[in-house]
Scaffold this motif. Structure first.
Motif, PDB file in Angstrom:
ATOM      1  N   UNK A   1       0.828  -1.204   0.000  1.00 48.50           N
ATOM      2  CA  UNK A   1       0.000   0.000   0.000  1.00 48.50           C
ATOM      3  C   UNK A   1       0.858   1.247   0.000  1.00 48.50           C
ATOM      4  N   UNK A   2       0.322   2.303  -0.580  1.00 50.94           N
ATOM      5  CA  UNK A   2       0.879   3.643  -0.457  1.00 50.94           C
ATOM      6  C   UNK A   2       0.089   4.362   0.644  1.00 50.94           C
ATOM      7  N   UNK A   3       0.801   4.913   1.622  1.00 43.34           N
ATOM      8  CA  UNK A   3       0.161   5.621   2.729  1.00 43.34           C
ATOM      9  C   UNK A   3       0.553   7.095   2.662  1.00 43.34           C
ATOM     10  N   UNK A   4      -0.309   7.972   2.130  1.00 40.93           N
ATOM     11  CA  UNK A   4       0.009   9.411   2.089  1.00 40.93           C
ATOM     12  C   UNK A   4       0.103   9.975   3.506  1.00 40.93           C
TER      13      UNK A   4
ATOM     14  N   UNK B   1       5.124  12.435   8.831  1.00 41.53           N
ATOM     15  CA  UNK B   1       4.828  11.018   8.721  1.00 41.53           C
ATOM     16  C   UNK B   1       3.468  10.610   9.222  1.00 41.53           C
ATOM     17  N   UNK B   2       2.625  11.560   9.591  1.00 48.82           N
ATOM     18  CA  UNK B   2       1.272  11.239  10.050  1.00 48.82           C
ATOM     19  C   UNK B   2       0.351  11.035   8.847  1.00 48.82           C
ATOM     20  N   UNK B   3      -0.432   9.953   8.822  1.00 49.80           N
ATOM     21  CA  UNK B   3      -1.326   9.704   7.687  1.00 49.80           C
ATOM     22  C   UNK B   3      -2.302  10.849   7.466  1.00 49.80           C
TER      23      UNK B   3
ATOM     24  N   UNK C   1       3.842  14.778  -2.750  1.00 48.42           N
ATOM     25  CA  UNK C   1       3.202  14.188  -1.582  1.00 48.42           C
ATOM     26  C   UNK C   1       4.215  13.392  -0.762  1.00 48.42           C
ATOM     27  N   UNK C   2       4.143  13.533   0.556  1.00 49.57           N
ATOM     28  CA  UNK C   2       4.907  12.657   1.439  1.00 49.57           C
ATOM     29  C   UNK C   2       4.135  11.339   1.547  1.00 49.57           C
TER      30      UNK C   2
ATOM     31  N   UNK D   1       9.248  11.332  -0.267  1.00 54.03           N
ATOM     32  CA  UNK D   1       8.506  12.387  -0.949  1.00 54.03           C
ATOM     33  C   UNK D   1       8.435  12.093  -2.436  1.00 54.03           C
ATOM     34  N   UNK D   2       7.242  12.150  -2.991  1.00 51.54           N
ATOM     35  CA  UNK D   2       7.066  11.931  -4.422  1.00 51.54           C
ATOM     36  C   UNK D   2       7.710  13.070  -5.197  1.00 51.54           C
TER      37      UNK D   2
END
Length: 204
Positions: free
Chosen positions: A71-74, A79-81, A108-109, A165-166
């Protein structure tokens, strides 16, 4: 799929780097670990608490390690979802995952989550998630994460990578193929799969 994407070199051509001075521990079964220091009552109780079940109660499976999801978690920059994870099912046919990329807003982080189960009587040491990122058939980056050592249990294990980071900017937008491999200290490859992300100006 473009011709360049079809000609990605094999994942084995770019293995994770070895950690200098690191010697993998000898692989032991759950029962062997239980029997170590059997005369130390406090240690025996600790291991029973840690491992939780007897050998007869261990979950049985077709393989020692089964990778269930990635999974990708934004997240925010700490680092907080900030959005629900975007999950891909890795049980069943995974051959076409790369044809349905996960959309990520540029800049996006995010973290990558790996969800897996360990079965039978093995303690699997040194699990590692290794990712190669390609764009238009050219490898642009790679990362490798030490997930750790895990024993069998009925509930799935989860591991979250450190924050990343994207890429951002018009030139960075587009589709990226990720070639992932979940391996252990003994060079066993528990799963290899290809998936994809697409960097866009905004979330869909």
């Amino acid at each position: 799929m473009s011709e360049a994407e079809a000609n990605l070199k094999p994942l084995d051509d770019d293995e994770p780097e070895e950690t200098p001075g690191y010697v993998p521990p000898a692989q032991k079964t759950w029962e062997e670990i239980q029997n170590l220091d059997a005369d130390d009552e406090a240690l025996v109780k600790y291991k029973q608490t840690l491992l939780g079940v007897t050998p007869e109660e261990l979950p049985k499976g077709p393989k020692n390690v089964v990778v269930e999801k990635v999974a990708i978690v934004p997240t925010d920059e700490k680092g907080n979802p900030v959005r629900d994870p975007i999950e891909l099912d890795l049980i069943g046919d995974i051959s076409k995952l790369k044809d349905s990329p996960i959309t990520i807003k540029e800049g996006t982080y995010y973290k990558i989550k790996i969800i897996f189960k360990v079965y039978n009587d093995q303690i699997i040491s040194g699990l590692r998630l290794h990712n190669l990122f390609y764009r238009k058939g050219i490898r642009v980056t790679k990362d490798s994460f030490m997930v750790g050592s895990y024993g069998p249990k009925f509930e799935p294990h989860e591991y979250l990578t450190p924050i990343d980071e994207a890429p951002k900017g018009m030139m960075a937008r587009g589709k990226y193929i990720i070639r992932s491999k979940f391996i252990d200290d003994d060079k066993n490859s528990h799963l290899e799969w290809e998936w994809a992300i697409e960097i866009k100006k905004d979330w869909q």
